[in-house]
Design a protein around this motif. Structure first.
Motif, PDB file in Angstrom:
ATOM      1  N   ILE A 194       0.825  -1.204   0.000  1.00 33.85           N
ATOM      2  CA  ILE A 194       0.000   0.000   0.000  1.00 33.85           C
ATOM      3  C   ILE A 194       0.859   1.253   0.000  1.00 33.85           C
ATOM      4  CG2 ILE A 194      -1.681   1.325   1.334  1.00 33.85           C
ATOM      5  CD1 ILE A 194      -2.819  -1.091  -0.121  1.00 33.85           C
ATOM      6  N   ILE A 195       1.915   1.261   0.811  1.00 40.50           N
ATOM      7  CA  ILE A 195       2.786   2.444   0.869  1.00 40.50           C
ATOM      8  C   ILE A 195       3.486   2.654  -0.467  1.00 40.50           C
ATOM      9  CG2 ILE A 195       4.884   3.376   1.920  1.00 40.50           C
ATOM     10  CD1 ILE A 195       4.004   2.159   4.549  1.00 40.50           C
ATOM     11  N   GLY A 196       3.901   1.557  -1.128  1.00 42.48           N
ATOM     12  CA  GLY A 196       4.525   1.695  -2.444  1.00 42.48           C
ATOM     13  C   GLY A 196       3.578   2.298  -3.465  1.00 42.48           C
ATOM     14  N   ASN A 197       2.343   1.824  -3.483  1.00 43.68           N
ATOM     15  CA  ASN A 197       1.350   2.387  -4.408  1.00 43.68           C
ATOM     16  C   ASN A 197       0.991   3.820  -4.039  1.00 43.68           C
ATOM     17  OD1 ASN A 197       1.183   0.005  -5.879  1.00 43.68           O
ATOM     18  ND2 ASN A 197      -0.438  -0.842  -4.585  1.00 43.68           N
ATOM     19  N   THR A 198       1.008   4.104  -2.730  1.00 42.04           N
ATOM     20  CA  THR A 198       0.673   5.454  -2.280  1.00 42.04           C
ATOM     21  C   THR A 198       1.693   6.471  -2.781  1.00 42.04           C
ATOM     22  OG1 THR A 198      -0.433   4.624  -0.293  1.00 42.04           O
ATOM     23  CG2 THR A 198       0.319   6.893  -0.238  1.00 42.04           C
ATOM     24  N   MET A 199       2.975   6.085  -2.810  1.00 40.60           N
ATOM     25  CA  MET A 199       4.011   7.015  -3.262  1.00 40.60           C
ATOM     26  C   MET A 199       3.777   7.461  -4.706  1.00 40.60           C
ATOM     27  SD  MET A 199       6.048   7.642  -0.743  1.00 40.60           S
ATOM     28  CE  MET A 199       4.548   7.603   0.233  1.00 40.60           C
ATOM     29  N   GLY A 200       3.373   6.490  -5.550  1.00 44.71           N
ATOM     30  CA  GLY A 200       3.096   6.842  -6.943  1.00 44.71           C
ATOM     31  C   GLY A 200       1.879   7.736  -7.072  1.00 44.71           C
ATOM     32  N   SER A 201       0.811   7.406  -6.355  1.00 46.94           N
ATOM     33  CA  SER A 201      -0.398   8.233  -6.407  1.00 46.94           C
ATOM     34  C   SER A 201      -0.148   9.608  -5.805  1.00 46.94           C
ATOM     35  CB  SER A 201      -1.537   7.536  -5.658  1.00 46.94           C
ATOM     36  OG  SER A 201      -1.826   6.283  -6.234  1.00 46.94           O
ATOM     37  N   LEU A 202       0.714   9.652  -4.782  1.00 42.11           N
ATOM     38  CA  LEU A 202       1.001  10.923  -4.114  1.00 42.11           C
ATOM     39  C   LEU A 202       1.614  11.923  -5.082  1.00 42.11           C
ATOM     40  CD1 LEU A 202       1.110  12.511  -1.443  1.00 42.11           C
ATOM     41  CD2 LEU A 202       3.371  11.510  -1.052  1.00 42.11           C
ATOM     42  N   PHE A 203       2.501  11.454  -5.959  1.00 46.29           N
ATOM     43  CA  PHE A 203       3.148  12.357  -6.912  1.00 46.29           C
ATOM     44  C   PHE A 203       2.107  12.989  -7.841  1.00 46.29           C
ATOM     45  CE2 PHE A 203       4.930  13.011 -11.163  1.00 46.29           C
ATOM     46  CZ  PHE A 203       5.903  13.959 -10.866  1.00 46.29           C
ATOM     47  N   ILE A 204       1.200  12.175  -8.368  1.00 45.99           N
ATOM     48  CA  ILE A 204       0.193  12.690  -9.297  1.00 45.99           C
ATOM     49  C   ILE A 204      -0.763  13.654  -8.600  1.00 45.99           C
ATOM     50  CG2 ILE A 204      -1.651  12.059 -10.879  1.00 45.99           C
ATOM     51  CD1 ILE A 204       1.118  11.186 -11.794  1.00 45.99           C
ATOM     52  N   ARG A 205      -1.268  13.261  -7.426  1.00 46.96           N
ATOM     53  CA  ARG A 205      -2.257  14.085  -6.741  1.00 46.96           C
ATOM     54  C   ARG A 205      -1.667  15.388  -6.235  1.00 46.96           C
ATOM     55  NH1 ARG A 205      -5.973  10.434  -2.840  1.00 46.96           N
ATOM     56  NH2 ARG A 205      -6.864  12.523  -2.562  1.00 46.96           N
ATOM     57  N   SER A 206      -0.424  15.328  -5.694  1.00 47.82           N
ATOM     58  CA  SER A 206       0.199  16.548  -5.184  1.00 47.82           C
ATOM     59  C   SER A 206       0.569  17.496  -6.322  1.00 47.82           C
ATOM     60  CB  SER A 206       1.442  16.193  -4.359  1.00 47.82           C
ATOM     61  OG  SER A 206       2.385  15.497  -5.160  1.00 47.82           O
ATOM     62  N   TYR A 207       0.948  16.934  -7.483  1.00 46.85           N
ATOM     63  CA  TYR A 207       1.273  17.783  -8.629  1.00 46.85           C
ATOM     64  C   TYR A 207       0.030  18.547  -9.093  1.00 46.85           C
ATOM     65  CZ  TYR A 207       2.754  19.159 -13.312  1.00 46.85           C
ATOM     66  OH  TYR A 207       3.039  19.879 -14.441  1.00 46.85           O
ATOM     67  N   GLU A 208      -1.087  17.844  -9.186  1.00 46.13           N
ATOM     68  CA  GLU A 208      -2.320  18.505  -9.621  1.00 46.13           C
ATOM     69  C   GLU A 208      -2.777  19.547  -8.608  1.00 46.13           C
ATOM     70  OE1 GLU A 208      -4.937  15.242 -10.095  1.00 46.13           O
ATOM     71  OE2 GLU A 208      -4.167  14.666 -12.081  1.00 46.13           O
ATOM     72  N   ARG A 209      -2.706  19.202  -7.320  1.00 40.53           N
ATOM     73  CA  ARG A 209      -3.125  20.165  -6.305  1.00 40.53           C
ATOM     74  C   ARG A 209      -2.166  21.346  -6.246  1.00 40.53           C
ATOM     75  NH1 ARG A 209      -4.275  18.994   0.131  1.00 40.53           N
ATOM     76  NH2 ARG A 209      -4.867  21.131   0.648  1.00 40.53           N
ATOM     77  N   GLY A 210      -0.881  21.072  -6.427  1.00 40.00           N
ATOM     78  CA  GLY A 210       0.096  22.162  -6.447  1.00 40.00           C
ATOM     79  C   GLY A 210      -0.168  23.147  -7.572  1.00 40.00           C
ATOM     80  N   GLU A 211      -0.566  22.636  -8.723  1.00 41.46           N
ATOM     81  CA  GLU A 211      -0.891  23.520  -9.835  1.00 41.46           C
ATOM     82  C   GLU A 211      -2.090  24.409  -9.501  1.00 41.46           C
ATOM     83  OE1 GLU A 211       0.309  24.243 -13.021  1.00 41.46           O
ATOM     84  OE2 GLU A 211       2.092  23.370 -12.106  1.00 41.46           O
ATOM     85  N   ARG A 212      -3.088  23.836  -8.850  1.00 46.70           N
ATOM     86  CA  ARG A 212      -4.259  24.630  -8.468  1.00 46.70           C
ATOM     87  C   ARG A 212      -3.886  25.706  -7.454  1.00 46.70           C
ATOM     88  NH1 ARG A 212      -6.625  19.410  -8.174  1.00 46.70           N
ATOM     89  NH2 ARG A 212      -6.665  19.537  -5.892  1.00 46.70           N
ATOM     90  N   ILE A 213      -3.031  25.354  -6.520  1.00 45.80           N
ATOM     91  CA  ILE A 213      -2.594  26.335  -5.520  1.00 45.80           C
ATOM     92  C   ILE A 213      -1.798  27.453  -6.182  1.00 45.80           C
ATOM     93  CG2 ILE A 213      -1.098  26.665  -3.512  1.00 45.80           C
ATOM     94  CD1 ILE A 213      -1.904  23.903  -2.586  1.00 45.80           C
ATOM     95  N   HIS A 214      -0.935  27.077  -7.122  1.00 50.30           N
ATOM     96  CA  HIS A 214      -0.128  28.084  -7.811  1.00 50.30           C
ATOM     97  C   HIS A 214      -1.010  29.048  -8.607  1.00 50.30           C
ATOM     98  CE1 HIS A 214       3.308  29.900  -9.711  1.00 50.30           C
ATOM     99  NE2 HIS A 214       2.859  29.584 -10.911  1.00 50.30           N
ATOM    100  N   GLN A 215      -2.010  28.529  -9.265  1.00 52.03           N
ATOM    101  CA  GLN A 215      -2.928  29.390 -10.009  1.00 52.03           C
ATOM    102  C   GLN A 215      -3.697  30.318  -9.073  1.00 52.03           C
ATOM    103  OE1 GLN A 215      -3.069  29.715 -13.280  1.00 52.03           O
ATOM    104  NE2 GLN A 215      -1.476  28.137 -13.504  1.00 52.03           N
ATOM    105  N   ALA A 216      -4.078  29.809  -7.912  1.00 54.33           N
ATOM    106  CA  ALA A 216      -4.769  30.657  -6.930  1.00 54.33           C
ATOM    107  C   ALA A 216      -3.849  31.754  -6.411  1.00 54.33           C
ATOM    108  CB  ALA A 216      -5.273  29.798  -5.774  1.00 54.33           C
ATOM    109  N   MET A 217      -2.572  31.436  -6.215  1.00 50.35           N
ATOM    110  CA  MET A 217      -1.607  32.445  -5.758  1.00 50.35           C
ATOM    111  C   MET A 217      -1.414  33.527  -6.809  1.00 50.35           C
ATOM    112  SD  MET A 217       1.150  29.809  -4.071  1.00 50.35           S
ATOM    113  CE  MET A 217       2.437  31.036  -3.848  1.00 50.35           C
ATOM    114  N   LEU A 218      -1.316  33.133  -8.080  1.00 49.16           N
ATOM    115  CA  LEU A 218      -1.172  34.115  -9.153  1.00 49.16           C
ATOM    116  C   LEU A 218      -2.403  35.014  -9.246  1.00 49.16           C
ATOM    117  CD1 LEU A 218       0.441  31.939 -11.985  1.00 49.16           C
ATOM    118  CD2 LEU A 218       1.572  33.594 -10.496  1.00 49.16           C
ATOM    119  N   ALA A 219      -3.592  34.434  -9.031  1.00 45.88           N
ATOM    120  CA  ALA A 219      -4.817  35.222  -9.090  1.00 45.88           C
ATOM    121  C   ALA A 219      -4.884  36.259  -7.971  1.00 45.88           C
ATOM    122  CB  ALA A 219      -6.040  34.304  -9.005  1.00 45.88           C
ATOM    123  N   ARG A 220      -4.138  36.018  -6.891  1.00 45.47           N
ATOM    124  CA  ARG A 220      -4.141  36.945  -5.756  1.00 45.47           C
ATOM    125  C   ARG A 220      -2.943  37.892  -5.779  1.00 45.47           C
ATOM    126  NH1 ARG A 220      -6.777  32.470  -4.520  1.00 45.47           N
ATOM    127  NH2 ARG A 220      -8.527  32.506  -3.035  1.00 45.47           N
TER     128      ARG A 220
END
Length: 257
Positions: A194-220
């Motif tokens: 589970i931890i091995g699979n979580t590491m792979g999913s973590l990269f994808i999910r954090s990248y997508e969320r990071g992009e949303r946060i970055h766009q919100a920061m630029l908007a502000r």
């Protein structure tokens, strides 16, 4: 198993305390730490008395800051693992008398001195840097870097690294709770899977969320630079601390002159 407790990790866990060390301005704390780090690092190999003097100064800082010593030692122990490979490379150098030999491997007096010196320097630097991070809020530490004329872009990068560390921890905690709710972490064999699979999913999910946060920061109105903070004047306790640290560093360097 360490990964299962990532959410409980906190860099500045003792920054809320009220001690003589905490009353210093963050930039003064940073200057004191950097003075001790550079003095320890640039001290020639084999100057044991110099490092002993610096160790006494470090012990005073640890006592004044009232950091939890067990947590401090655990952090330094974990960080020392990554230095172990580098330190072992200094053990098999030529020079001096041979203390131990097995085939082509040999330990000499010169290599032993180098290993001991580098290890002493590394432990001293790790201890004082961890004390700084544990006792200073990350926002205050970044403000101190800005006040000391650190390039604003570098401060912005460090700030983003810290903010995105929180994003990673939040995403990991979400997936960990999902695995716990499905009883997937009760079996040790399943934990590794589970931890091995979580590491792979973590990269994808954090990248997508990071992009949303970055766009919100630029908007502000974020433009990649940190705001300029108003510098606070040095108080009497700050000047005394700087004077004591410079005296400590000077005594350590002059003892072999």
């Amino acid at each position: 198993m360490v990964l299962l407790h990532v959410g409980a990790f906190q860099l500045d866990r003792d920054s809320h305390l009220s001690t003589a060390w905490h009353r210093l301005l963050p930039k003064v704390r940073l200057i004191c730490v950097l003075l001790l780090v550079f003095a320890s690092s640039f001290t020639p190999n084999g100057h044991w008395w110099t490092w002993s003097i610096y160790s006494l100064g470090l012990a005073v800082i640890i006592a004044l800051s009232r950091v939890k010593f067990s947590v401090l030692i655990k952090r330094v122990a974990i960080e020392s693992v990554f230095l172990g490979v580098v330190l072992l490379g200094t053990l098999f150098r030529e020079g001096g008398e041979i203390l131990w030999q097995w085939g082509g491997l040999r330990i000499t007096t010169e290599s032993a001195i180098i290993l001991g010196s580098v290890s002493f320097k590394a432990v001293l630097c790790l201890l004082i840097l961890n004390v700084l991070v544990m006792t200073t809020a990350i926002a205050d530490l970044l403000d101190a870097l800005t006040a000391l004329k650190m390039p604003p872009l570098l401060v912005a990068i460090l700030n983003s690294m810290y903010r995105y560390l929180g994003v990673l921890i939040n995403e990991f905690e979400t997936m960990r709770r999902a695995a716990l709710s499905r009883n997937l972490l009760n079996n040790r064999r399943w934990q590794r899977l589970i931890i091995g699979n979580t590491m792979g999913s973590l990269f994808i999910r954090s990248y997508e969320r990071g992009e949303r946060i970055h766009q919100a920061m630029l908007a502000r109105g974020y433009r990649g630079m940190t705001a300029i903070v108003k510098e606070q004047p040095l108080q009497k306790i700050d000047r005394i601390a700087l004077l004591l640290m410079m005296t400590l560093v000077s005594v350590g360097q002059l003892i072999y002159k």
